[in-house]
Design a protein around this motif. Structure first.
Motif, mmCIF file in Angstrom:
data_model
loop_
_atom_site.group_PDB
_atom_site.id
_atom_site.type_symbol
_atom_site.label_atom_id
_atom_site.label_comp_id
_atom_site.label_asym_id
_atom_site.label_seq_id
_atom_site.Cartn_x
_atom_site.Cartn_y
_atom_site.Cartn_z
ATOM 1 N N UNK A 65 0.822 -1.198 0.000
ATOM 2 C CA UNK A 65 0.000 0.000 0.000
ATOM 3 C C UNK A 65 0.866 1.261 0.000
ATOM 4 N N UNK A 66 1.959 1.213 0.755
ATOM 5 C CA UNK A 66 2.878 2.352 0.776
ATOM 6 C C UNK A 66 3.471 2.585 -0.612
ATOM 7 N N UNK A 67 3.812 1.492 -1.266
ATOM 8 C CA UNK A 67 4.378 1.579 -2.617
ATOM 9 C C UNK A 67 3.377 2.225 -3.581
ATOM 10 N N UNK B 58 3.050 5.864 -2.965
ATOM 11 C CA UNK B 58 4.188 6.613 -3.500
ATOM 12 C C UNK B 58 4.085 6.788 -5.020
ATOM 13 N N UNK B 59 3.704 5.720 -5.701
ATOM 14 C CA UNK B 59 3.544 5.804 -7.163
ATOM 15 C C UNK B 59 2.465 6.807 -7.515
ATOM 16 N N UNK B 60 1.362 6.779 -6.750
ATOM 17 C CA UNK B 60 0.279 7.715 -6.997
ATOM 18 C C UNK B 60 0.762 9.147 -6.820
ATOM 19 N N UNK B 61 1.567 9.372 -5.757
ATOM 20 C CA UNK B 61 2.070 10.709 -5.482
ATOM 21 C C UNK B 61 3.000 11.160 -6.610
ATOM 22 N N UNK B 62 3.847 10.231 -7.039
ATOM 23 C CA UNK B 62 4.775 10.579 -8.122
ATOM 24 C C UNK B 62 4.017 10.936 -9.393
ATOM 25 N N UNK B 63 2.950 10.211 -9.672
ATOM 26 C CA UNK B 63 2.214 10.468 -10.914
ATOM 27 C C UNK B 63 1.381 11.737 -10.811
ATOM 28 N N UNK B 64 1.015 12.129 -9.549
ATOM 29 C CA UNK B 64 0.309 13.401 -9.370
ATOM 30 C C UNK B 64 1.143 14.554 -9.913
ATOM 31 N N UNK B 65 2.438 14.484 -9.736
ATOM 32 C CA UNK B 65 3.346 15.528 -10.221
ATOM 33 C C UNK B 65 3.312 15.637 -11.737
ATOM 34 N N UNK B 66 2.935 14.536 -12.374
ATOM 35 C CA UNK B 66 2.915 14.524 -13.832
ATOM 36 C C UNK B 66 1.549 14.934 -14.383
ATOM 37 N N UNK C 246 11.348 1.075 3.473
ATOM 38 C CA UNK C 246 11.368 2.385 2.818
ATOM 39 C C UNK C 246 12.772 2.989 2.907
ATOM 40 N N UNK C 247 13.363 2.889 4.128
ATOM 41 C CA UNK C 247 14.725 3.427 4.304
ATOM 42 C C UNK C 247 15.689 2.775 3.315
ATOM 43 N N UNK D 148 8.099 8.211 0.435
ATOM 44 C CA UNK D 148 7.545 8.478 1.763
ATOM 45 C C UNK D 148 7.246 7.166 2.460
ATOM 46 N N UNK D 149 7.403 7.156 3.795
ATOM 47 C CA UNK D 149 7.075 5.951 4.565
ATOM 48 C C UNK D 149 5.586 5.876 4.804
#
Lengths: 234, 320
Positions: free
Chosen positions: B60-62, B65-73, B262-263, B283-284
């Motif tokens: 779910x964290x992954x 993160x992918x969703x957040x990265x794609x929001x930037x696009x 994540x680290x 992000x964690x």
């Protein structure tokens, strides 16, 4: 005064097996102490099991403290059992807990406060002469001491009825006599006591009523008769 | 029953609330003490539960993160509406103003044929080639930016509506791959949900079985408890708390595992983002997600224990 135990034509069998006791009727009066004798397998334990609702009669009526046991629902069995102190031949103590913790159990399940638990538990231990051993673990005690811990646990919450199944079975005659004396002391303060035992020699010197059970049937005995029987054995 | 052997009852009996608090605090103390007396077994169970919970939490964290990265696009997600040649500039500008007021549309900009030619000339480097043509070959265009925060389906419906406008010759959604990414993310999210469901069942079974063994080990104690007339709620309570502790420690282990994962991934993820000219960092677990993992642990622990206790406790009867 109402009887504390009243058996009316009670029979019991396990599953489809033969009847362990058949058509047994007897009473134990309020505040009375009596002995239940008979050879092994005669049905002494079954009689106690029926009284403590560890088993239910297949026929007949069992009343304890005026309550018909057949009417007690499964969920009310714990509340019923809290009115009875039970003592086994094997005192079934919890080995991971100290003597104090073992004796305190009946108070804890009743929700007594910590201070109250301490006071009553020590009083019970004092009554059986084991106060100095309160912090010991059961395995470090002798058989007689363990049995007395079991008795302390049975009486700590002051139930009106004590049932004991062969409480002296594992003890030498001297210790057995001590244990019987303990029961008599509790009886003197008003507890009704029923003790199943085959230590006929031991109880023959005591003034209490003897209920004899043989092959699942019951007969009350006079002292003299019992003595006679004892002599026959010796 | 009437006759009490000793009428002297000086003790004060605690009230209902006091007694409940006392019973529960005793059970909490006893169960925590029992678990701490055998730390290895407790930690092993916590780890099994923790790993099981960490899997869906990590996935779910992954996905987050992918969703957040794609929001930037998402800013680059634009639809180009190529207008028919017979639509004149006034009509085109009017249409752009109308479109920008539509719900689901963030902005709409009209580009006339001449502007398009200018842009093409300056950006494409084919300026000289255009001079050779007699007519301007480029159509007038309205560039529509869909609102960022709306479901994929809404954007697609919008595009369909726009394509159907009488003035529009053709509509094209840029960055088709982004759409595909969203579709994949949606798929993965659904898969994570399924995996989480299956693993929740696994946690229930692990805790249920651990409690069953616990019950088996303490059979003597339960028999004595029943013999002295302990209410079933009293006998049940320590097992339920034990289940709660297993679930809670499992949840904590799961959170730690995800954070550790994540680290370990932060550095390579930053490199990857760098290759895409993105500033996105890994992000964690979010605070909410962390709480959810702990709550899931607690809930599953309690349910697993309750399930086990209600199956096995009633079969234990004292013998005499």
């Amino acid at each position: 005064m109402a009887d504390i135990i009243h058996f009316h034509r009670v029979s019991h069998r396990y599953g489809d097996g033969p009847e362990i006791i058949s058509d047994v009727s007897f009473t134990l009066g309020q505040g009375e102490m009596a002995f239940l004798t008979g050879p092994s397998g005669a049905g002494k334990s079954t009689l106690l099991r029926l009284t403590a609702l560890l088993a239910r009669a297949t026929r007949g009526q069992v009343l304890v403290g005026g309550q018909n046991l057949a009417e007690i629902k499964r969920r009310n069995v714990p509340a019923f059992r809290r009115q009875i102190g039970v003592i086994f031949q094997n005192p079934s103590l919890l080995t991971e807990r100290t003597v104090f913790e073992n004796v305190a159990l009946p108070l804890l399940i009743r929700g007594h406060s910590g201070e109250d638990v301490g006071r009553r538990t020590r009083a019970a231990l004092d009554a059986v002469g084991l106060l100095p051993k309160e912090k010991a673990y059961p395995q470090t005690l002798s058989g007689g001491e363990q049995q007395r811990v079991g008795i302390a646990r049975a009486v700590v919450a002051k139930p009106p009825l004590l049932l004991a199944d062969e409480p002296t079975g594992n003890l030498d005659p001297h210790l057995a006599q001590d244990v019987m004396q303990l029961f008599m002391r509790f009886n003197q303060v008003g507890v009704s006591v029923l003790v199943a035992t085959h230590a006929v020699g031991l109880i023959s010197r005591l003034p209490h009523r003897v209920i004899h059970i043989e092959k699942g049937s019951l007969e009350e005995r006079r002292k003299a008769e019992l003595m006679e029987k004892t002599h026959d054995f010796s | 029953m009437s006759a009490r052997p000793s009428p002297r009852r000086v003790a004060h009996q605690p009230g209902w609330l006091e007694r409940t608090l006392q019973d529960h605090s005793r059970a909490i103390g006893n169960t925590l003490g029992a678990l701490m007396r055998r730390p290895v077994g407790t930690l092993l169970t916590a780890f099994v539960i923790g790993i099981t919970l960490a899997l869906p939490a990590g996935l779910n964290t992954l996905v987050a993160n992918l969703g957040r990265a794609s929001d930037g696009l998402q800013d680059s997600l634009r639809a180009s509406l190529f207008l028919k040649d017979e639509v004149d500039a006034d009509r085109g500008q009017q249409l752009a103003r109308d479109l920008s007021r539509r719900p689901g549309v963030a902005a709409a900009r009209y580009i006339s044929r001449d502007q398009a030619l200018e842009e093409f000339r300056s950006f494409s480097g084919f300026g000289e080639a255009l001079d050779l043509l007699k007519d301007n070959p480029l159509p007038a265009t309205i560039v529509v930016t869909p609102a960022a925060k709306q479901p994929q389906a809404a954007t697609e419906a919008l595009l369909k509506d726009l394509a159907a406008l009488p003035e529009v010759a053709q509509a094209k959604l840029d960055e088709k791959w982004l759409q595909r990414l969203y579709a994949i993310l949606a798929l993965v999210q659904r898969a994570v949900l399924l995996i989480a469901g299956a693993l929740a069942l696994a946690v229930l079974i692990v805790i249920g079985n651990t409690i069953r063994l616990d019950i088996e080990n303490r059979r003597d104690e339960i028999e004595v408890m029943k013999l002295i007339g302990a209410p079933s709620s009293y006998i049940r309570r320590p097992f339920l708390y034990t289940g709660l502790w297993y679930g809670l420690t499992g949840g904590v282990v799961a959170c730690l595992l995800v954070e550790a994962g994540v680290l370990a991934l932060v550095q390579p993820a930053r490199q990857l983002a760098g290759l895409y000219d993105s500033q996105a960092t890994l992000h964690g677990l979010s605070f909410d997600a962390g709480l959810l993992v702990l709550a899931a642990g607690l809930g599953l622990g309690w349910i697993g224990a309750f399930w086990s206790v209600s199956r096995h406790l009633r079969h234990i009867e004292p013998a005499l």
